[in-house]
Design a protein around this motif. Structure first.
Motif, PDB file in Angstrom:
ATOM      1  N   GLY A   1      24.170  -5.599  19.288  1.00 62.88           N
ATOM      2  CA  GLY A   1      23.549  -5.035  20.486  1.00 62.88           C
ATOM      3  C   GLY A   1      24.277  -5.444  21.747  1.00 62.88           C
ATOM      4  O   GLY A   1      24.505  -4.630  22.650  1.00 62.88           O
TER       5      GLY A   1
ATOM      6  N   LEU B   1      18.213  -4.356  20.721  1.00 62.16           N
ATOM      7  CA  LEU B   1      18.683  -5.282  19.691  1.00 62.16           C
ATOM      8  C   LEU B   1      19.047  -6.642  20.273  1.00 62.16           C
ATOM      9  O   LEU B   1      18.882  -7.665  19.620  1.00 62.16           O
ATOM     10  N   THR B   2      19.534  -6.647  21.511  1.00 61.70           N
ATOM     11  CA  THR B   2      19.842  -7.928  22.154  1.00 61.70           C
ATOM     12  C   THR B   2      18.586  -8.761  22.343  1.00 61.70           C
ATOM     13  O   THR B   2      18.584  -9.982  22.129  1.00 61.70           O
TER      14      THR B   2
ATOM     15  N   GLY C   1      21.186  -0.899  22.769  1.00 63.67           N
ATOM     16  CA  GLY C   1      21.848  -2.198  22.773  1.00 63.67           C
ATOM     17  C   GLY C   1      20.957  -3.287  23.331  1.00 63.67           C
ATOM     18  O   GLY C   1      20.908  -4.399  22.801  1.00 63.67           O
TER      19      GLY C   1
ATOM     20  N   ALA D   1      24.530   0.273  15.828  1.00 59.56           N
ATOM     21  CA  ALA D   1      24.434  -1.185  15.856  1.00 59.56           C
ATOM     22  C   ALA D   1      23.901  -1.734  14.539  1.00 59.56           C
ATOM     23  O   ALA D   1      24.383  -2.758  14.033  1.00 59.56           O
TER      24      ALA D   1
END
Length: 413
Positions: free
Chosen positions: A150, A284-285, A281, A336
């Protein structure tokens, strides 16, 4: 530069709070921004030095060595270690770009140094990209790889958003030579950052010196072919890329022209896509891990394929922006997750070769669909071509759902 700092014992520290990961991410982002500035400088210099067709040839010539050499690049990354390969690749790219910048400052040599630079970039990319794909597993724990993917996606979005305007401004103020110089300096920033990144070493392999690179390549391909998750996953990624690249690049340009949206309308649609991919992104981060990764990525590919097919039929720019936002979100999420599954399912000793096989489709074969997409739209129109591309993309999701080991694949906790 060749000594490898040892990474500490893996902890549960989130990747976005890990200084080691952040140094790697900073190096990656700086290199990617430099790449974007480089492509702006190369296209402008080529247009100024030759005809439009010659400029197009210069821009495309780097794809040839990249496609031909990338499988070998994966072998190089696994034999010598991805860290050494990435540092060496960035150093070569930096020197090559700065040399062309100096040449353009002092003379007007025409197209030949630009074509040579493009060939060098393509050849170096053939080893750089597999090595980049193999690095995350060496800088963090397996449980943080989805978060790292991510973060990597966010870095790519940042490079795309920042790099092109900076490159354009630099060309406007100082010409192509100044832009090449800036690109070289941005790539150079990544080298000391990468030197400072701690890496986990793999167990020593005493047979490496006795094996030929050709045997390493055959072993890597055999490893992928026999793996119950990697083999179908790479095919699913390839189908998704083949169905995605054409419509979202040349297809969108032709669609905007036919609908009268103009360049500004196309820009808004691309901005919607970028915002969606950035949101994926960021998700997921922050989350770090999504359960049922195999199933979720397959469903995201299928939903994204439906969105791609519908893009050709939306009546207004606002609606197209909304659809593009959804495509970016779903493509960013599936990309990702697929990348994280590649990282966690592959033995680290094979990651360079696994990344090269995945990359040769995404970066070597998928771009070839763009001229085919343009020609097909000229024959049959945007609607049928977008729908056909959506079907190709959707086949990747169908495959992922049909293969039980991939459908049940999970990311480590």
């Amino acid at each position: 530069m060749t000594a490898v700092p040892q990474a500490p014992v893996a902890t549960d520290r989130p990747a976005h709070r890990d200084g080691n990961v952040l140094r790697w991410l900073g190096a990656y982002a700086s290199s990617m921004i430099g790449d974007n500035v480089y492509y702006i400088a190369l296209s402008w210099a080529a247009v100024q030095a030759g005809t439009p067709s010659q400029a197009g040839l210069v821009m495309a010539v780097s794809a040839v060595p990249r496609a031909l050499l990338m499988l070998g690049g994966g072998v190089v990354a696994d034999r010598f270690g991805p860290r050494k390969v990435v540092i060496g690749s960035d150093a070569v790219r930096c020197v090559a770009v700065l040399a062309v910048a100096a040449l353009l400052f002092t003379a007007s040599p025409g197209l030949w140094p630009l074509a040579l630079l493009a060939i060098v970039f393509g050849a170096v990319d053939a080893v750089f990209m597999p090595a980049v794909g193999a690095l995350p597993a060496r800088v963090t724990s397996r449980g943080q790889l989805a978060r790292v993917q991510g973060m990597r996606g966010l870095a790519i979005r940042l490079a795309n958003v920042v790099g092109a305007p900076i490159g354009g401004l630099c060309v406007a103020l100082g010409g192509a030579a100044a832009a090449f110089g800036l690109a070289g300096m941005l790539i150079a920033v990544s080298v000391p950052l990468l030197v400072s990144v701690r890496m986990k070493d793999l167990p020593a392999d005493d047979e490496v010196a006795q094996r030929t690179p050709w045997r390493d390549l055959r072993d890597g391909l055999g490893y992928i072919r026999r793996h119950p998750v990697l083999a179908p996953l790479i095919v699913a990624i390839a189908l998704g890329d083949l169905g995605f690249v054409g419509p979202l690049n040349v297809g969108l340009t032709l669609l905007a022209d036919q609908r009268g949206w103009g360049a500004s309308g196309m820009g808004w649609v691309l901005a919607g896509f970028g915002a969606g991919a950035g949101a994926a992104g960021m998700l997921l981060t922050v989350r770090g891990r999504l359960p049922h990764a195999g199933r979720v990525s397959a469903l995201a590919i299928l939903a994204g394929a439906l969105a791609i097919g519908s893009l050709a039929y939306v009546p207004t720019v606002a609606a197209a922006v909304g659809v593009a936002l959804l495509i970016g979100l779903l493509a960013g999420l599936s990309g990702a997750l697929c990348g994280a599954l590649l990282q966690t399912q592959a033995d680290p000793a094979y990651l360079g070769r696994v990344s090269s096989v995945s990359g040769i489709v995404s970066l070597g074969l998928a771009p070839l669909s763009m001229p085919l997409t343009a020609a097909a739209i000229g024959w049959w129109g945007t609607g049928p071509v977008f729908v056909t591309s959506a079907v190709v993309c959707g086949l990747g999701g169908v495959l992922a759902l049909s293969v039980a080991p991939l459908r049940r694949a999970e990311l480590p906790k």
